[in-house]
Design an enzyme around this catalytic site. Structure first.
Site, mmCIF file in Angstrom:
data_model
loop_
_atom_site.group_PDB
_atom_site.id
_atom_site.type_symbol
_atom_site.label_atom_id
_atom_site.label_comp_id
_atom_site.label_asym_id
_atom_site.label_seq_id
_atom_site.Cartn_x
_atom_site.Cartn_y
_atom_site.Cartn_z
ATOM 1 C CG HIS A 1 -1.978 -0.997 1.208
ATOM 2 N ND1 HIS A 1 -3.243 -0.785 0.693
ATOM 3 C CD2 HIS A 1 -1.962 -2.272 1.630
ATOM 4 C CE1 HIS A 1 -3.959 -1.883 0.817
ATOM 5 N NE2 HIS A 1 -3.211 -2.813 1.379
ATOM 6 C CB THR B 1 -10.175 4.827 -1.213
ATOM 7 O OG1 THR B 1 -9.661 5.134 0.086
ATOM 8 C CG2 THR B 1 -9.491 3.590 -1.742
ATOM 9 C CE LYS C 1 -14.074 5.786 0.871
ATOM 10 N NZ LYS C 1 -13.179 5.915 2.037
ATOM 11 C CE LYS D 1 -6.786 13.836 0.485
ATOM 12 N NZ LYS D 1 -6.947 12.630 -0.307
ATOM 13 N NE ARG D 2 -3.996 9.840 10.306
ATOM 14 C CZ ARG D 2 -3.546 8.849 11.071
ATOM 15 N NH1 ARG D 2 -4.215 7.713 11.165
ATOM 16 N NH2 ARG D 2 -2.433 8.988 11.768
ATOM 17 C CE LYS E 1 -2.728 10.722 3.291
ATOM 18 N NZ LYS E 1 -3.313 9.849 2.248
HETATM 19 C C1 26W Z 1 3.622 0.625 10.227
HETATM 20 C C2 26W Z 1 2.843 1.912 10.216
HETATM 21 C C3 26W Z 1 1.980 2.011 9.017
HETATM 22 C C4 26W Z 1 0.618 1.894 9.139
HETATM 23 C C5 26W Z 1 -0.174 1.971 8.022
HETATM 24 C C6 26W Z 1 2.544 2.204 7.786
HETATM 25 C C7 26W Z 1 1.761 2.265 6.670
HETATM 26 C C8 26W Z 1 0.396 2.144 6.787
HETATM 27 C C9 26W Z 1 -0.472 2.138 5.565
HETATM 28 C C10 26W Z 1 0.257 1.521 4.403
HETATM 29 C C11 26W Z 1 -0.987 3.464 5.229
HETATM 30 C C12 26W Z 1 -2.163 3.433 4.291
HETATM 31 O O1 26W Z 1 -3.288 3.405 4.732
HETATM 32 N N1 26W Z 1 -1.916 3.488 2.983
HETATM 33 C C13 26W Z 1 -2.964 3.819 2.058
HETATM 34 O O2 26W Z 1 -3.611 2.661 1.576
HETATM 35 C C14 26W Z 1 -4.736 3.006 0.785
HETATM 36 C C15 26W Z 1 -5.440 1.733 0.415
HETATM 37 O O3 26W Z 1 -4.685 1.005 -0.485
HETATM 38 C C16 26W Z 1 -4.328 3.822 -0.427
HETATM 39 O O4 26W Z 1 -5.485 4.218 -1.112
HETATM 40 C C17 26W Z 1 -3.538 5.057 -0.010
HETATM 41 O O5 26W Z 1 -3.042 5.727 -1.128
HETATM 42 C C18 26W Z 1 -2.395 4.631 0.909
HETATM 43 O O6 26W Z 1 -1.723 5.769 1.420
#
Ligand code: 26W
Length: 799
Positions: free
Chosen positions: A348, A644, A648, A536-537, A542
């Site tokens: 991701h 995503t 939406k 979004k976060r 971003k």
């Molecule tokens: C280990 C800490 C941590 C936690 C969560 C690192 C990374 C994440 C995720 C990978 C962050 C995340 O939510 N990524 C998002 O995933 C979405 C679903 O595929 C994408 O639409 C977003 O672009 C992406 O940032």
């Protein structure tokens, strides 16, 4: 209605008129539960009768939000419930709002998992989610004096009506201890573990209801509980406190969700959480397989596939190896054959700071047997490169699973899986050509793309009932089961009478949001203004900063010339920053500070408003999205894997202003240049700057008066209590050379916003564009995505 009255009476001894919203909420949930429990049992039975292959979706996050309304919708009871509640003199929305969001996720990754579950059940696939029942979800955000303050999210304070504790299906997970290697009489090796710490994993099952199809799948969330040996009676005070302490530390494993998005921290408790999820799930998978299919474990892959959601659950790979070898007596080779046919991995993010790497000493200490297995996987993999790909020998240090005292989880996940996928076309290309290039050379067939999707049931049908009804009036209701049929709307994009109706729906949604904003903040916003949304976060990549810089620019312009002819704009933000992400918190403070000036400045005659809605979560998204005119998708190109929220908002008729990043590119391809506002650097340009340099933020500061004015305002306390309040933002841009190209993209962003404003003035052109977006959005239903996973990766069939 009678049933509701009877349930309220049974549970509370009250008439509905006397019952509280919460009491009615619980009465309604028990009606839904009664309705679905038989279908739940029947679904499992059907899967069994049909010998269906099972897909297990392993994820540390499931951001499911609230379920009452979507459960009612999927059971076909929503109109009935609305009506009954109204007849009983109650406001349905107030009843649904009683449910506390299950915020068991950070953002995109967790919400994607939730959308997939909805689509799996709605398409009648045997696919189930496995995660952790965190007692505290993602923190609740308050804004105090413009600053983010985090409060714990104790979402289980009231009983959660959707979960079913299954104590008799608990399993044990073991940590620490010593591993002994013995030789069996047949010469094979036996591994025994001694002095391990045992933790009990107790499952809580949540029903996942398909849309009007009587299918109910399961989301299983594991909870960590202390495990007491038979003769572990409590003797004396000392032992008692020791036990309490022990119990507490075990319960911590499912205590809270780590509030980090896109940045990795090597915390031991998080590693424990990951293994806890993985070990309990893999044990359960194997138990189920043995129970359901009369097949040897060597044929596991015929009936089981496990999707790992990012690397967080990638310890599932060595855990599967451990069980097959140590408990089922497989040889290494046989175990590896099975394992690598069962796992598929979704990536991701390509951001290096998000890639998980654990200190090898930490894994070795916490999970000694798992460490041995990873070590062996690594040895064999590196030897394989050495002998089979001599041209890659010098790349071994950057490919090895264990390198420089660290275990690289993405590398483990690639080596142990039969499929590796990215989440949007550009993202998968970047994986293949850059981040995972060497792996792609060795395993070209493993890599594939699966562009993300969103459930149109929650994000259109449920969140925007007015729009959904209008669409059905125009093209019939088939789109609900086949979202791609939204494309038939294209026939009507020139129909003025109809466009006016769409306009009316948007206006009503905007009114509703305006009321909500007033209730929350006391600020009035005019529903005739452009509702421009970035939700979004909060993360540098971003670029909420680019958005607020543009707002400051508009404000400066208006101050100089208050009579500028401009459509009033309201800029809406929702964003949580990771608690330790200093710069992100500064940006929140900046947005709120600008808001406090702009919103109360009579000189600009309400032409500009800035609204930061606190505690952005799934429920809040459901309120904002239907009312949005403009969707801000402005990440630095190459950084947003997919996004995503972009989908939406598009599905609800908002027009995107965005960079060529993530799924924006695919949106652009579909709707064409004339229905989207694209600006800024491309991914290739960004990557080229990163590799070869050539960008100097300071040059822009010196040449562009608008930019200089904004940065000087930041630095000189024009926004803020004192000089240098926002110095870190200022320094980041001028002294760290603006790592996310905010200044570089500033001018094209302003210009594109001017185009947005002009387009908005031409009502019918705008409405036409909006309808085009809705029409093409069916492609981004997660039904489509899940079908692609099912056909290409999981090889599972619909019931
Ligand atoms: C280990 C800490 C941590 C936690 C969560 C690192 C990374 C994440 C995720 C990978 C962050 C995340 O939510 N990524 C998002 O995933 C979405 C679903 O595929 C994408 O639409 C977003 O672009 C992406 O940032």
């Amino acid at each position: 209605m009678e049933k509701l009255q009877a349930n309220v009476m049974k549970d509370t001894g009250k008439e509905v008129s006397e019952a509280s919203n919460k009491e009615i909420f619980y009465a309604l949930t028990s009606i839904v539960n009664e309705e679905i429990v038989p279908a739940w049992v029947a679904t499992q039975k059907k899967y069994k009768e049909k010998n269906s292959k099972q897909m297990y979706y392993l994820s540390m996050e499931f951001l499911i939000g609230s379920l009452l309304k979507s459960n009612l919708l999927n059971c076909g009871l929503l109109p009935l419930a609305d009506l009954a509640l109204q007849k009983l003199g109650r406001n349905p929305e107030m009843i649904y709002a009683q449910e506390h969001d299950a915020g068991l996720g950070n953002g995109g990754l967790g919400r994607l998992a939730a959308c997939f579950l909805d689509s799996l059940a709605s398409l009648q696939y045997a696919g189930h989610g496995y995660g952790i029942r965190y007692r505290y979800g993602l923190f609740e955000q308050r804004i105090i004096h413009g600053n983010q303050v985090e409060l714990p999210d104790y979402w289980l304070k009231d009983p959660y009506p959707w979960e079913h504790r299954k104590e008799n299906e608990a399993v044990h997970v073991q940590f620490h201890g010593k591993v002994h290697m013995l030789q069996r009489t047949d010469g094979s090796l036996e591994f025994k573990y001694e002095n391990t710490d045992k933790v009990m994993a107790v499952p809580y099952d949540i029903p996942i209801i398909g849309y009007e199809n009587n299918v109910v799948n399961t989301l299983r969330l594991w909870s960590a509980e202390a495990y007491f040996e038979e003769n572990d009676g409590i003797e004396g005070n000392h032992k008692y406190f020791h036990e309490l302490d022990h119990q507490h530390s075990i319960e911590q494993i499912s205590g809270f969700l780590y509030p980090d998005d896109s940045s990795y921290e090597g915390k031991e408790l998080r590693l424990k959480q990951q293994y806890f999820l993985v070990s309990s799930t893999i044990q359960h998978v194997i138990k189920n397989f043995k129970k359901d299919f009369q097949l040897p474990l060597s044929r596991l892959a015929e009936k089981v596939v496990i999707q790992i959601n990012d690397t967080h659950p990638s310890l599932a790979i060595p855990e599967m190896m451990r069980i097959l070898m140590d408990e089922e007596r497989f040889s290494w080779e046989d175990a590896w054959k099975v394992t690598t046919k069962v796992f598929a991995y979704t990536n991701h993010t390509t951001m290096s700071e998000a890639l998980e790497k654990w200190p090898k000493s930490m894994i070795n200490y916490l999970l000694p047997r798992i460490y041995m297995i990873i070590d062996e996987i690594n040895e064999r993999f590196c030897q394989g490169i050495w002998f089979d790909y001599p041209e890659l020998r010098d790349k071994i240090p950057e490919m090895a699973i264990i390198a420089y005292e660290q275990v690289h989880m993405a590398r483990l996940a690639i080596v142990g899986s039969f499929s590796v996928n990215g989440v949007a076309r550009i993202h998968t290309e970047i994986l293949k050509k850059q981040e995972m290039k060497n792996f792609y050379t060795i395993f070209p067939d493993r890599f594939n793309n699966k562009t993300n999707g969103i459930t149109h049931r929650r994000w259109l049908l449920q969140a925007n009932p007015k729009l959904a009804t209008l669409i059905s009036e125009v093209i019939g209701t088939q789109w609900i089961k086949r979202p791609k049929q939204l494309i038939s709307l294209l026939k009507y994009t020139k129909d003025r009478g109809l466009l006016e109706k769409f306009d009316q729906v948007k206006l009503e949604n905007k009114k509703a949001l305006a009321n909500f904003i007033f209730d929350r903040t006391g600020i009035t916003v005019d529903e005739q203004s452009i509702f421009d949304v970035q939700i979004k976060r909060l993360h540098e990549y971003k670029r909420q900063l680019l958005n607020i810089f543009h707002i400051i620019y508009l404000y400066n312009e208006l101050k100089e010339n208050p009579s500028i002819d401009m459509t009033p704009r309201i800029f809406i933000f929702g964003a949580k920053a990771a608690p330790s992400y200093h710069l992100a918190k500064e940006v929140i403070k900046l947005i709120n500070t600008v808001a406090s000036i702009v919103n109360y400045d009579p000189a600009i005659q309400g032409k500009l408003k800035v609204i930061f809605l606190e505690n952005y979560n799934v429920s809040l998204a459901e309120k904002i999205i239907p009312a949005a005119d403009v969707s801000e998708q402005i990440s630095t190109a190459s950084k947003e894997a997919s996004g995503t929220g972009n989908m939406k908002l598009m599905m609800n008729g908002a027009l995107t202003i965005g960079t060529l990043d993530g799924a924006n590119i695919e949106i652009h391809d579909l709707v064409g240049d004339s229905n989207i506002f694209i600006f800024g650097l491309t991914a290739d340009e960004v990557l080229n700057y990163y590799q070869n340099g050539g960008y100097l933020a300071r040059d822009i500061y010196h040449t562009d008066d608008r930019v200089r004015k904004i940065l000087d305002q930041l630095n000189k306390g024009a926004f803020g209590l004192h000089d240098m309040e926002f110095k870190d933002i200022y320094y980041n841009i001028l002294y760290h050379n603006d790592p996310y190209f905010v200044l570089k993209d500033f001018e094209p962003y302003i210009e594109t916003h001017e185009l947005v404003e002009q387009a908005y003035r031409d009502r019918f052109t705008w409405l036409n564009m909006s309808l085009n977006n809705i029409a093409y959005s069916g492609k981004f239903s997660s039904d489509q995505t899940v079908q692609e996973y099912a056909n290409d990766i999981w090889k599972i069939k619909r019931l």
